[in-house]
Design a protein around this motif. Structure first.
Motif, PDB file in Angstrom:
ATOM      1  N   LEU A  39       0.756  -1.260   0.003  1.00 51.39           N
ATOM      2  CA  LEU A  39       0.001   0.125  -0.004  1.00 51.39           C
ATOM      3  C   LEU A  39       0.808   1.562  -0.076  1.00 51.39           C
ATOM      4  N   ASP A  40       0.453   2.290  -0.456  1.00 49.56           N
ATOM      5  CA  ASP A  40       0.853   3.742  -0.336  1.00 49.56           C
ATOM      6  C   ASP A  40       0.970   3.861   1.225  1.00 49.56           C
ATOM      7  N   GLY A  41       2.620   4.123   1.547  1.00 51.79           N
ATOM      8  CA  GLY A  41       2.939   4.574   2.822  1.00 51.79           C
ATOM      9  C   GLY A  41       3.629   3.368   3.657  1.00 51.79           C
ATOM     10  N   ALA A  42       3.694   2.144   2.683  1.00 50.10           N
ATOM     11  CA  ALA A  42       4.146   0.979   3.367  1.00 50.10           C
ATOM     12  C   ALA A  42       5.546   0.951   3.631  1.00 50.10           C
ATOM     13  N   LYS A  44       8.057   1.107   0.719  1.00 48.12           N
ATOM     14  CA  LYS A  44       8.526   0.540  -0.307  1.00 48.12           C
ATOM     15  C   LYS A  44       9.826   1.317  -0.747  1.00 48.12           C
ATOM     16  N   SER A  45       9.685   2.453  -1.084  1.00 46.26           N
ATOM     17  CA  SER A  45      10.949   3.142  -1.717  1.00 46.26           C
ATOM     18  C   SER A  45      12.328   3.155  -0.569  1.00 46.26           C
ATOM     19  N   THR A  46      12.112   3.290   0.773  1.00 43.79           N
ATOM     20  CA  THR A  46      12.816   3.074   1.862  1.00 43.79           C
ATOM     21  C   THR A  46      13.408   1.738   1.805  1.00 43.79           C
ATOM     22  N   ARG A  66      11.393   2.295 -10.594  1.00 41.32           N
ATOM     23  CA  ARG A  66      10.086   2.405 -10.037  1.00 41.32           C
ATOM     24  C   ARG A  66       9.044   2.467 -11.233  1.00 41.32           C
ATOM     25  N   GLU A  67       7.877   2.065 -10.765  1.00 35.76           N
ATOM     26  CA  GLU A  67       6.745   2.073 -11.467  1.00 35.76           C
ATOM     27  C   GLU A  67       5.630   2.851 -11.085  1.00 35.76           C
ATOM     28  N   PRO A  68       4.945   3.680 -11.742  1.00 34.28           N
ATOM     29  CA  PRO A  68       5.211   4.221 -13.224  1.00 34.28           C
ATOM     30  C   PRO A  68       6.204   4.926 -13.419  1.00 34.28           C
ATOM     31  N   ILE A  77       3.887   9.269 -18.399  1.00 40.10           N
ATOM     32  CA  ILE A  77       2.585   8.758 -17.947  1.00 40.10           C
ATOM     33  C   ILE A  77       2.342   8.886 -16.740  1.00 40.10           C
ATOM     34  N   ARG A  78       3.437   8.745 -16.082  1.00 38.18           N
ATOM     35  CA  ARG A  78       3.299   8.774 -14.498  1.00 38.18           C
ATOM     36  C   ARG A  78       2.724   9.996 -13.918  1.00 38.18           C
ATOM     37  N   ALA A  79       3.192  11.182 -14.659  1.00 39.08           N
ATOM     38  CA  ALA A  79       2.781  12.714 -14.277  1.00 39.08           C
ATOM     39  C   ALA A  79       1.153  12.532 -14.588  1.00 39.08           C
ATOM     40  N   SER A 127       0.914  -4.458  -8.629  1.00 38.83           N
ATOM     41  CA  SER A 127       0.104  -3.280  -8.337  1.00 38.83           C
ATOM     42  C   SER A 127      -1.126  -3.124  -9.158  1.00 38.83           C
ATOM     43  N   SER A 128      -1.001  -3.191 -10.394  1.00 40.91           N
ATOM     44  CA  SER A 128      -2.179  -3.277 -11.135  1.00 40.91           C
ATOM     45  C   SER A 128      -3.196  -4.303 -10.999  1.00 40.91           C
ATOM     46  N   LEU A 129      -3.036  -5.590 -10.444  1.00 36.72           N
ATOM     47  CA  LEU A 129      -3.937  -6.466 -10.214  1.00 36.72           C
ATOM     48  C   LEU A 129      -4.596  -5.914  -9.022  1.00 36.72           C
ATOM     49  N   ALA A 130      -3.860  -5.461  -7.846  1.00 32.84           N
ATOM     50  CA  ALA A 130      -4.483  -4.791  -6.652  1.00 32.84           C
ATOM     51  C   ALA A 130      -5.384  -3.617  -6.851  1.00 32.84           C
ATOM     52  N   TYR A 131      -4.731  -2.486  -7.430  1.00 31.07           N
ATOM     53  CA  TYR A 131      -5.175  -1.326  -7.493  1.00 31.07           C
ATOM     54  C   TYR A 131      -6.508  -1.391  -8.662  1.00 31.07           C
ATOM     55  N   GLN A 132      -5.963  -1.886  -9.776  1.00 27.97           N
ATOM     56  CA  GLN A 132      -7.056  -1.506 -10.928  1.00 27.97           C
ATOM     57  C   GLN A 132      -7.926  -2.760 -11.075  1.00 27.97           C
ATOM     58  N   PRO A 180      -1.815  14.669  -1.164  1.00 25.91           N
ATOM     59  CA  PRO A 180      -2.124  13.428  -1.982  1.00 25.91           C
ATOM     60  C   PRO A 180      -2.273  13.461  -3.477  1.00 25.91           C
ATOM     61  N   ASP A 181      -1.744  12.590  -4.271  1.00 17.58           N
ATOM     62  CA  ASP A 181      -1.968  12.511  -5.501  1.00 17.58           C
ATOM     63  C   ASP A 181      -3.336  11.950  -5.834  1.00 17.58           C
ATOM     64  N   ARG A 182      -3.595  11.599  -7.162  1.00 18.84           N
ATOM     65  CA  ARG A 182      -5.027  11.322  -7.557  1.00 18.84           C
ATOM     66  C   ARG A 182      -5.316   9.835  -6.816  1.00 18.84           C
ATOM     67  N   LEU A 183      -4.580   8.833  -6.915  1.00 24.16           N
ATOM     68  CA  LEU A 183      -4.737   7.727  -6.073  1.00 24.16           C
ATOM     69  C   LEU A 183      -4.907   7.632  -4.825  1.00 24.16           C
ATOM     70  N   GLU A 184      -3.968   8.373  -4.278  1.00 25.64           N
ATOM     71  CA  GLU A 184      -3.824   8.597  -2.586  1.00 25.64           C
ATOM     72  C   GLU A 184      -5.127   9.277  -2.176  1.00 25.64           C
ATOM     73  N   SER A 185      -5.967  10.048  -2.864  1.00 28.13           N
ATOM     74  CA  SER A 185      -7.099  10.756  -2.577  1.00 28.13           C
ATOM     75  C   SER A 185      -8.179   9.803  -2.200  1.00 28.13           C
TER      76      SER A 185
HETATM   77  P1  TYD Z   1       3.955   6.450  -6.052  1.00 27.63           P
HETATM   78  O1  TYD Z   1       4.119   8.023  -5.761  1.00 27.63           O
HETATM   79  O2  TYD Z   1       4.989   5.903  -6.570  1.00 27.63           O
HETATM   80  O3  TYD Z   1       3.330   5.781  -4.696  1.00 27.63           O
HETATM   81  P2  TYD Z   1       4.370   4.599  -3.917  1.00 27.63           P
HETATM   82  O4  TYD Z   1       5.290   5.806  -3.467  1.00 27.63           O
HETATM   83  O5  TYD Z   1       3.123   4.624  -2.809  1.00 27.63           O
HETATM   84  O6  TYD Z   1       4.487   3.614  -4.618  1.00 27.63           O
HETATM   85  O7  TYD Z   1       2.700   6.511  -7.010  1.00 27.63           O
HETATM   86  C1  TYD Z   1       2.095   5.595  -7.677  1.00 27.63           C
HETATM   87  C2  TYD Z   1       0.651   5.322  -7.534  1.00 27.63           C
HETATM   88  O8  TYD Z   1       0.192   4.518  -8.461  1.00 27.63           O
HETATM   89  C3  TYD Z   1       0.488   4.493  -6.257  1.00 27.63           C
HETATM   90  O9  TYD Z   1      -0.847   5.124  -5.559  1.00 27.63           O
HETATM   91  C4  TYD Z   1      -0.167   3.231  -6.857  1.00 27.63           C
HETATM   92  C5  TYD Z   1      -0.621   3.524  -8.042  1.00 27.63           C
HETATM   93  N1  TYD Z   1      -0.408   2.262  -9.009  1.00 27.63           N
HETATM   94  C6  TYD Z   1      -1.576   1.681  -9.670  1.00 27.63           C
HETATM   95  O10 TYD Z   1      -2.728   2.176  -9.096  1.00 27.63           O
HETATM   96  N2  TYD Z   1      -1.350   0.773 -10.454  1.00 27.63           N
HETATM   97  C7  TYD Z   1      -0.033   0.263 -11.008  1.00 27.63           C
HETATM   98  O11 TYD Z   1       0.033  -0.591 -11.725  1.00 27.63           O
HETATM   99  C8  TYD Z   1       0.984   1.053 -10.177  1.00 27.63           C
HETATM  100  C9  TYD Z   1       2.543   0.597 -10.823  1.00 27.63           C
HETATM  101  C10 TYD Z   1       0.773   1.754  -9.699  1.00 27.63           C
END
Ligand code: TYD
Length: 241
Positions: A39-42, A44-46, A66-68, A77-79, A127-132, A180-185
């Motif tokens: 999840l966001d905030g878990a 991962k990057s650290t 990192r993805e995206p 695409i990330r932006a 991530s796509s399987l879980a989020y989308q 928060p970005d679009r998904l974090e909201s």
């Molecule tokens: P990011 O800032 O990288 O979040 P985090 O640091 O938590 O990884 O932003 C990636 C966001 O995109 C995050 O909210 C998860 C989402 N995401 C998807 O919904 N599907 C995907 O396939 C990927 C790669 C990311």
């Protein structure tokens, strides 16, 4: 490897189906793909940064992506997908993440792995399987199918799933004090569906997906992660079929 039909496809002379062109990743003598999910905030990057340092200190070649993102097309695409000002439809969202992934695979991942590097990748198909698939309700299998098209046969050798409750993940984000970005909201239930989907994926692939308790101190999470990667990081573990 495609077996030499590349130009022939363009000229219409190749007898094999064009799908064969997806199999760009060599299956022998390659490096290792290690993905990090959660999840966001878990954290991962650290963890990804600490792991990269630890692996490099062992004298092994390691690349952190990192993805995206990771390459120019995918960073753009990330932006786009993170922009809170945009309303992106769920199917479009899934395809955008898959497109960013396809570019990363072709431009960076496949060449690095072919070269024998250990690649640490912050998020991948799971991530796509879980989020989308789960949270957006598109269906895990449908999202898996478009990702098969996007990545070809490239599967992670191991996946570290940082498990944290949605509330704790949210609290860490608040601590970071980033807007928060679009998904974090999204709301609580969105993140509860993601957490449940990750757990289900881990249950169905216990050999590949190793679950780590992300509520522990960063040094402890790093030690647990290294233990889960021990066989892969051993020098003899790097050349497999
Ligand atoms: P990011 O800032 O990288 O979040 P985090 O640091 O938590 O990884 O932003 C990636 C966001 O995109 C995050 O909210 C998860 C989402 N995401 C998807 O919904 N599907 C995907 O396939 C990927 C790669 C990311």
């Amino acid at each position: 490897m495609t077996g030499g039909c590349h130009g022939a496809h363009r000229r219409g002379e190749c007898k094999r189906p064009p799908d064969a062109a997806l199999a760009t990743v060599p299956s022998v003598a390659r490096g290792s793909l290690i993905t990090i999910e959660g999840l966001d905030g878990a954290g991962k990057s650290t963890l990804a940064r600490a792991l990269a340092e630890a692996i490099a200190a062992r004298g092994q070649r390691v690349e952190l992506l990192r993805e995206p993102g990771g390459v120019d097309v995918s960073e753009r695409i990330r932006a786009l997908v993170k922009d809170p000002a945009l309303a992106v439809a769920p199917r479009a969202e899934a395809l955008l993440y898959a497109a960013a992934r396809a570019q990363l695979v072709d431009e960076r991942l496949a060449p690095l792995l072919g070269d024998g590097a250990i690649v640490l990748l912050d998020r991948y198909v799971d991530s796509s399987l879980a989020y989308q698939g789960a949270a957006r309700g598109l269906g895990v299998e449908r999202v898996r199918a478009i990702n098969r098209f996007a990545t070809g046969p490239l599967q992670p050798d191991r996946t570290l799933l940082l498990r944290i409750t949605p509330a704790a993940g949210r609290a860490r984000q608040v601590q970071r004090a980033e807007s928060p970005d679009r998904l974090e909201s999204e709301d609580e239930s969105f993140f509860a569906r993601i957490a449940a989907a990750y757990d289900e994926l881990a249950r169905s692939e216990p050999e590949r997906i190793r679950v780590l308790d992300a509520s522990l101190a960063p040094e402890r999470v790093l030690a647990d992660a290294l233990a889960e990667l021990d066989d892969l990081l051993a020098p003899t573990g790097r050349t497999r079929s």
